[in-house]
Scaffold this motif. Structure first.
Motif, PDB file in Angstrom:
ATOM      1  N   VAL A 223      29.619  16.624 -39.434  1.00 56.53           N
ATOM      2  CA  VAL A 223      29.083  17.635 -40.355  1.00 56.53           C
ATOM      3  C   VAL A 223      27.914  17.027 -41.140  1.00 56.53           C
ATOM      4  O   VAL A 223      28.019  15.903 -41.647  1.00 56.53           O
ATOM      5  N   ARG A 224      26.799  17.755 -41.208  1.00 56.96           N
ATOM      6  CA  ARG A 224      25.641  17.283 -42.004  1.00 56.96           C
ATOM      7  C   ARG A 224      26.001  17.355 -43.491  1.00 56.96           C
ATOM      8  O   ARG A 224      26.601  18.339 -43.944  1.00 56.96           O
ATOM      9  N   GLN A 225      25.603  16.294 -44.230  1.00 59.03           N
ATOM     10  CA  GLN A 225      25.900  16.221 -45.664  1.00 59.03           C
ATOM     11  C   GLN A 225      24.601  15.881 -46.401  1.00 59.03           C
ATOM     12  O   GLN A 225      23.843  15.044 -45.932  1.00 59.03           O
TER      13      GLN A 225
ATOM     14  N   CYS B 138      20.014   9.883 -45.662  1.00 61.04           N
ATOM     15  CA  CYS B 138      19.511  10.928 -44.764  1.00 61.04           C
ATOM     16  C   CYS B 138      19.666  10.478 -43.318  1.00 61.04           C
ATOM     17  O   CYS B 138      20.227   9.412 -43.049  1.00 61.04           O
ATOM     18  N   CYS B 139      19.160  11.300 -42.384  1.00 62.52           N
ATOM     19  CA  CYS B 139      19.202  10.945 -40.966  1.00 62.52           C
ATOM     20  C   CYS B 139      17.979  10.080 -40.658  1.00 62.52           C
ATOM     21  O   CYS B 139      16.839  10.505 -40.853  1.00 62.52           O
ATOM     22  N   ALA B 140      18.243   8.867 -40.161  1.00 62.19           N
ATOM     23  CA  ALA B 140      17.147   7.919 -39.895  1.00 62.19           C
ATOM     24  C   ALA B 140      16.449   8.221 -38.572  1.00 62.19           C
ATOM     25  O   ALA B 140      15.499   7.534 -38.211  1.00 62.19           O
ATOM     26  N   SER B 141      16.926   9.237 -37.847  1.00 63.81           N
ATOM     27  CA  SER B 141      16.289   9.594 -36.579  1.00 63.81           C
ATOM     28  C   SER B 141      15.548  10.922 -36.672  1.00 63.81           C
ATOM     29  O   SER B 141      15.005  11.390 -35.673  1.00 63.81           O
ATOM     30  N   SER B 142      15.523  11.515 -37.859  1.00 58.91           N
ATOM     31  CA  SER B 142      14.851  12.805 -38.022  1.00 58.91           C
ATOM     32  C   SER B 142      13.386  12.582 -38.400  1.00 58.91           C
ATOM     33  O   SER B 142      13.090  12.063 -39.483  1.00 58.91           O
TER      34      SER B 142
ATOM     35  N   SER C  49      25.855   6.301 -44.304  1.00 56.50           N
ATOM     36  CA  SER C  49      24.802   6.262 -43.291  1.00 56.50           C
ATOM     37  C   SER C  49      25.014   7.462 -42.351  1.00 56.50           C
ATOM     38  O   SER C  49      25.966   8.219 -42.497  1.00 56.50           O
ATOM     39  N   CYS C  50      24.094   7.628 -41.380  1.00 62.10           N
ATOM     40  CA  CYS C  50      24.137   8.807 -40.511  1.00 62.10           C
ATOM     41  C   CYS C  50      24.895   8.493 -39.221  1.00 62.10           C
ATOM     42  O   CYS C  50      24.725   7.421 -38.637  1.00 62.10           O
ATOM     43  N   HIS C  51      25.713   9.447 -38.793  1.00 57.02           N
ATOM     44  CA  HIS C  51      26.507   9.277 -37.572  1.00 57.02           C
ATOM     45  C   HIS C  51      26.084  10.260 -36.486  1.00 57.02           C
ATOM     46  O   HIS C  51      26.883  10.585 -35.603  1.00 57.02           O
ATOM     47  N   CYS C  52      24.847  10.757 -36.542  1.00 50.77           N
ATOM     48  CA  CYS C  52      24.382  11.662 -35.482  1.00 50.77           C
ATOM     49  C   CYS C  52      24.262  10.859 -34.176  1.00 50.77           C
ATOM     50  O   CYS C  52      24.268   9.626 -34.203  1.00 50.77           O
ATOM     51  N   PRO C  53      24.152  11.524 -33.024  1.00 48.54           N
ATOM     52  CA  PRO C  53      24.139  10.775 -31.761  1.00 48.54           C
ATOM     53  C   PRO C  53      23.055   9.688 -31.720  1.00 48.54           C
ATOM     54  O   PRO C  53      23.318   8.581 -31.238  1.00 48.54           O
ATOM     55  N   GLU C  54      21.847   9.970 -32.258  1.00 49.94           N
ATOM     56  CA  GLU C  54      20.792   8.940 -32.215  1.00 49.94           C
ATOM     57  C   GLU C  54      21.076   7.807 -33.205  1.00 49.94           C
ATOM     58  O   GLU C  54      20.896   6.634 -32.885  1.00 49.94           O
ATOM     59  N   CYS C  55      21.532   8.155 -34.409  1.00 52.82           N
ATOM     60  CA  CYS C  55      21.751   7.124 -35.435  1.00 52.82           C
ATOM     61  C   CYS C  55      23.004   6.288 -35.148  1.00 52.82           C
ATOM     62  O   CYS C  55      23.104   5.162 -35.646  1.00 52.82           O
ATOM     63  N   SER C  56      23.944   6.829 -34.384  1.00 52.92           N
ATOM     64  CA  SER C  56      25.186   6.074 -34.189  1.00 52.92           C
ATOM     65  C   SER C  56      24.954   4.781 -33.396  1.00 52.92           C
ATOM     66  O   SER C  56      25.811   3.911 -33.387  1.00 52.92           O
TER      67      SER C  56
HETATM   68 ZN   LIG Z   1      20.864  10.570 -37.743  1.00 51.78          ZN
END
Ligand SMILES: [Zn+2]
Length: 322
Positions: free
Chosen positions: A97-99, A104-108, A146-153
């Motif tokens: 879930v985005r928070q 922030c997201c380091a891949s955005s 930190s961010c756990h999106c697919p790119e940041c993970s």
């Molecule tokens: Zn990210």
């Protein structure tokens, strides 16, 4: 460089006199962090426009004391109000879930571009009151943000932070081409970055939050301090010691009081400071500061003057001839 960090609201005649006679050559204004970091940073930006600040900066300049600014900047650089329009700019938590609470997201690319633009603006709003051209626009320090999106993970929290710092530095350099930016090694980011290499202009700022201040870092048998030393040595394999800066807690009365009023008497160990400073110098680090929060007039009323002169002497600072 021997310095101290104080809160902007404590600046006044009392601290001016303390600093002028101490031999310290740098003071950094540190608005408080946490959930309201963007507000306390905005208050600092308002304060630096006032005649009171200009008088303070001018007195410091006359005594050869650099005035710098150190703060958690992420929520000011990337306003949380952007969340409704750009949720993908913000971090994904472990459940997907985005928070918009911290970092922030380091891949955005959108988030990184916004950081760069706002860092240029922030840099232009801070008066140039130090010849060192050093900036301390820190990411948020809340654990597990930190961010756990697919790119940041694929990236460690330190890698993510370094990506953010690279974009912040680009923004700073639009406003001040000589600008350098701290990589704050602390809590989530105390491990060295693994897959991202620091770009020129990024320097290490080491803040050993998990250590004992009752004994020196090099005290044999102190497990916490041995851990902090190992962390620093690993960081110095990535970041040059000559440019590194230490941010200690020797004089942080807010921390020793568990950030709760009423503040107690500072637990002051000049011999520990002296030995730690010698160790940092031995590693090649020559820029040393400490938080010095809540040691101002209020402290003096309750406990007598804070031992700022003794702190400076323990660092090896030479007081000016009066
Ligand atoms: Zn990210």
């Amino acid at each position: 460089m021997n310095g101290i960090l104080i809160h902007p609201h404590e600046v006044g005649e009392y601290w001016c006199s303390l600093l002028e006679r101490s031999g310290l050559d740098c003071v950094a204004l540190h608005p408080v962090g946490g959930k309201l970091a963007h507000q306390s940073l905005q208050e600092l930006l308002d304060y630096v426009k006032t005649p009171e600040f200009k008088a303070f900066a001018s007195r410091m300049h006359a005594h050869g004391i650099q005035v710098e600014y150190e703060f958690h900047a992420l929520s000011w650089l990337l306003p949380r109000e952007e969340f409704s329009r750009h949720p993908h700019w913000f971090r994904m938590d472990e459940s997907g879930v985005r928070q918009c609470d911290f970092n922030c997201c380091a891949s955005s690319q959108g988030a990184l571009q916004m950081l760069e633009e706002r860092a240029a603006l922030l840099c232009s709003l801070l008066p140039r009151t130090s010849v060192r051209n050093r900036y301390f626009f820190w990411v948020d320090d809340i654990p597990n943000t930190s961010c756990h999106c697919p790119e940041c993970s694929r990236l460690s929290p330190s890698d993510q932070a370094l990506i953010l710092y690279h974009h912040i530095l680009r923004g700073i350099r639009r406003s001040n081409p000589e600008g350098q930016l701290a990589y704050l090694a602390y809590e989530n980011t105390v491990q060295p970055p693994k897959t991202v290499t620091p770009e020129p202009g990024i320097f290490l700022e080491f803040a050993p939050f998990h250590r004992s201040w009752e004994v020196p870092l090099t005290q044999e048998g102190c497990i916490e301090n041995a851990g902090a030393v190992r962390q620093l040595q690993a960081l110095l394999e990535i970041f040059p010691a000559q440019q590194a800066q230490v941010l200690e807690y020797w004089m942080d009365n807010s921390m020793f009081s568990n950030w709760q009023r009423p503040y107690g008497r500072l637990s002051f160990h000049p011999e520990v400071i002296r030995r730690d400073a010698a160790f940092y110098h031995w590693l090649g680090i020559n820029a040393i500061t400490s938080f010095g929060c809540y040691l101002g007039e209020e402290y003096a009323r309750d406990y007598g003057p804070a031992p700022v002169d003794e702190y400076a002497a323990a660092l090896g600072a030479v007081p000016p001839a009066l």
